[in-house]
Design an enzyme around this catalytic site. Structure first.
Site, PDB file in Angstrom:
ATOM      1  N   HIS A 326       0.703  -1.363   0.097  1.00 19.66           N
ATOM      2  CA  HIS A 326      -0.478   0.208   0.100  1.00 19.66           C
ATOM      3  C   HIS A 326       0.952   1.141   0.635  1.00 19.66           C
ATOM      4  O   HIS A 326       0.407   2.248   0.738  1.00 19.66           O
ATOM      5  CB  HIS A 326      -0.779   0.192   1.067  1.00 19.66           C
ATOM      6  CG  HIS A 326      -1.773  -1.713   1.158  1.00 19.66           C
ATOM      7  ND1 HIS A 326      -2.709  -1.942   0.414  1.00 19.66           N
ATOM      8  CD2 HIS A 326      -2.184  -2.556   2.268  1.00 19.66           C
ATOM      9  CE1 HIS A 326      -3.689  -2.894   0.862  1.00 19.66           C
ATOM     10  NE2 HIS A 326      -2.983  -2.949   1.836  1.00 19.66           N
ATOM     11  N   HIS A 355      -0.622  -4.022   6.931  1.00 22.09           N
ATOM     12  CA  HIS A 355      -0.754  -4.945   8.354  1.00 22.09           C
ATOM     13  C   HIS A 355       1.194  -5.521   9.033  1.00 22.09           C
ATOM     14  O   HIS A 355       1.267  -6.537   8.946  1.00 22.09           O
ATOM     15  CB  HIS A 355      -0.731  -6.690   7.735  1.00 22.09           C
ATOM     16  CG  HIS A 355      -2.472  -6.672   6.807  1.00 22.09           C
ATOM     17  ND1 HIS A 355      -2.779  -7.484   6.380  1.00 22.09           N
ATOM     18  CD2 HIS A 355      -3.340  -5.197   6.975  1.00 22.09           C
ATOM     19  CE1 HIS A 355      -3.628  -7.133   5.715  1.00 22.09           C
ATOM     20  NE2 HIS A 355      -4.174  -5.570   6.500  1.00 22.09           N
TER      21      HIS A 355
HETATM   22 FE   LIG Z   1      -7.386  -2.129   4.078  1.00 22.63          FE
END
Ligand SMILES: [Fe+2]
Ligand SMILES: *[C@@H]1O[C@H](CO)[C@@H](O)[C@H](O)[C@H]1NC(C)=O
Ligand SMILES: *[C@@H]1O[C@H](CO)[C@@H](O)[C@H](O)[C@H]1NC(C)=O
Ligand SMILES: *[C@@H]1O[C@H](CO)[C@@H](O)[C@H](O)[C@H]1NC(C)=O
Ligand SMILES: *[C@@H]1O[C@H](CO)[C@@H](O)[C@H](O)[C@H]1NC(C)=O
Ligand SMILES: *[C@@H]1O[C@H](CO)[C@@H](O)[C@H](O)[C@H]1NC(C)=O
Ligand SMILES: *[C@@H]1O[C@H](CO)[C@@H](O)[C@H](O)[C@H]1NC(C)=O
Length: 464
Positions: A326, A355
């Site tokens: 991301h 994460h």
């Molecule tokens: Fe997400």
């Protein structure tokens, strides 16, 4: 490994625990976790069991129901018949039971039909008071309790928990257990988005929204979780004929957005004790002239730092993220809103999505104007600390691949699951700690004293 039970997953710890590697930026922890894929708890797991009894209320959850903390939204699901949407409630010191009437909704998603989803708002509560409440009818009623926050004021202590991207894996359960057993007791969870991960299942199997609701009930029926919408709440699936984004999320999770004059449930704010919490929407339009932009522009000047010194922003997609997952997804929103965060001296921004865990220095990057070439983040004592806490433990597993070298703005990063605690002491001081879900319940993997940006305008980089 203390306190980790009930799982057959083999957890392999690396030999090098938490050794700092020095590089350009801050610290990259070398704590190494298990090698296996994170897996979801099976449908017959203990945490997913429906409560016994005909039409027993399940998936009970609460959140703040107004701007100031004197109202609570109670939500639950019944499956056999609608039953009643009324909540009975009474304060600890009174036997007089009062009623709050609500409503129920249902929805369909592809070939799934929801149960009866009840929402009832209890209003005019007293501050700092324990209340019991009861939902259900006939022989199957269930009782829970919550404690309202103290009235807002500059030196009111209050303890928030931080959880993001939780999902429903064995690790999710460990993270929640660690949060519950942490000796610094969180009183309210600030949840930074991505709840159930039902959309990772065939046809976005909404049964996994129900299991998630039953899983987290043990916490969220007793203390409010403040919701932020993540990408796993979008549930946009034209291939299934499902083209209305956020359908399951908005039917199941209500937030008090109208109380802060927001026009959509995806961005809103609340006051709670000495904190002013602004929830932003990474997946709703945020450009100039959009409803979210206009709302935020008017909202920030309203924050009274005498009443609520701590200005906290929640969003899903982080602006400062040095993982190769991301990467730069939060960039367009950063470009729009970062100058305001510096101007209004936001204390801290919590995000999820990635994460793993990361904490930034106080930095800003607002000088660039397309032609001047000034595009590197700089240390800025008016800027917030950015914390990525998308490490609840969902089935997609950990983000382990980081950009190298660690950028200057990044103070600490580690690919582990966990939760954090933001413990406000008074108007100037808050103690922050991040906890892996793999250590003893109160082991602190990363900590920071926060000095309030409005009340304590000193250069905390000199404090060390
Ligand atoms: Fe997400
Ligand atoms: C989840 O955690 C709770 C509390 O530690 C435990 O009682 C339960 O057995 C766990 N369930 C699973 C499926 O790991
Ligand atoms: C929904 O459809 C899928 C296949 O497309 C099927 O496996 C599942 O059993 C169906 N569920 C319901 C509730 O009908
Ligand atoms: C409650 O349970 C009793 C005994 O099982 C039963 O006779 C009665 O009909 C039940 N009442 C309701 C409202 O379900
Ligand atoms: C800010 O809050 C304080 C404390 O509640 C209050 O005395 C003051 O009038 C407020 N300021 C504004 C501009 O509303
Ligand atoms: C880490 O991410 C970079 C950039 O996406 C990629 O080039 C590299 O192959 C990845 N490394 C591993 C071990 O996956
Ligand atoms: C605020 O809290 C900090 C940390 O507990 C403490 O050292 C400080 O003295 C407190 N300030 C006031 C004015 O009480």
């Amino acid at each position: 490994m203390m306190g980790v039970q009930g799982s057959s997953i083999v957890v392999v710890l690396g030999l090098l625990l938490n050794v700092a590697v020095l590089c350009n930026g801050g610290k990259t922890s070398t704590f190494v976790r298990k090698v296996e894929k994170t897996v979801d708890m099976p449908l017959d797991s203990d945490v997913f069991q429906a409560p016994p009894g005909y039409n027993a209320p399940q998936q009970v959850h609460i959140t703040q129901g107004d701007l100031v903390g004197k109202a609570v939204i109670v939500s639950w699901v019944t499956v056999d018949e609608p039953g009643s949407s009324t909540v009975l409630y009474w304060s600890e010191n009174s036997k007089q039971k009062k009623q709050a009437k609500g409503k129920f909704v249902t929805y369909r998603f592809y070939n799934y039909t929801s149960g009866y989803i009840h929402h009832s708002t209890i209003r005019n509560l007293k501050f700092n008071t324990k209340y019991y409440y009861e939902v259900g009818i006939g022989n199957t009623t269930r009782q829970f309790w919550f404690i309202t926050p103290p009235e807002s004021g500059p030196d009111v202590p209050y303890t928030f928990g931080l959880i993001g991207d939780l999902g429903q894996s064995y690790d999710s359960n460990r993270t929640l257990t660690h949060y519950e057993k942490n000796t610094q007791k969180g009183e309210t969870v600030l949840f930074v988005g991505d709840l159930s991960y039902a959309d990772n299942y065939p046809n976005h199997d909404n049964v996994r929204w129900d299991t998630w609701g039953r899983f987290v009930e043990r916490s969220v029926a007793y203390q409010p979780w403040i919701w932020t919408a993540g990408n796993h709440e979008i549930d946009f699936a034209p291939e299934l004929g499902e083209t209305k984004p956020f359908k399951p999320y908005t039917h199941r999770y209500h937030v008090p957005y109208k109380a802060s004059e927001s026009t959509q449930p995806f961005w809103y704010s609340i006051k709670r004790a000495s904190a002013y919490i602004i929830v932003l929407a990474s997946y709703s339009a945020y450009g100039k002239y959009t409803p979210q932009y206009k709302w935020l522009e008017e909202e920030l000047p309203k924050v009274n730092r005498t009443e609520t010194p701590w200005l906290i922003v929640l969003m899903h997609s982080p602006w400062y993220n040095s993982y190769n997952y991301h990467y730069m997804e939060g960039e367009t929103m950063r470009v729009m809103y970062e100058p305001w965060f510096v101007k209004y001296k936001v204390d801290v921004v919590f995000a999820g999505h990635v994460h793993a865990y990361e904490r930034s220095e106080r930095v800003s990057n607002i000088a660039y104007n397309v032609v001047n070439g000034i595009c590197t983040p700089i240390k800025d004592q008016s800027a917030p600390v950015y914390i990525t806490i998308g490490d609840g433990g969902n089935l997609e597993g950990l983000a382990t691949n980081m950009t190298e070298p660690q950028p200057d703005y990044s103070a600490y990063r580690e690919a582990s699951f966990g939760h954090a605690i933001f413990d406000i002491k008074n108007r100037t001081h808050a103690y922050y700690s991040w906890h892996r879900n793999q250590d003893g319940f109160s082991v602190e993997a990363d900590t920071l004293w926060f000095f309030n940006r409005y009340w304590h305008q000193i250069d905390d980089s000199k404090i060390g």
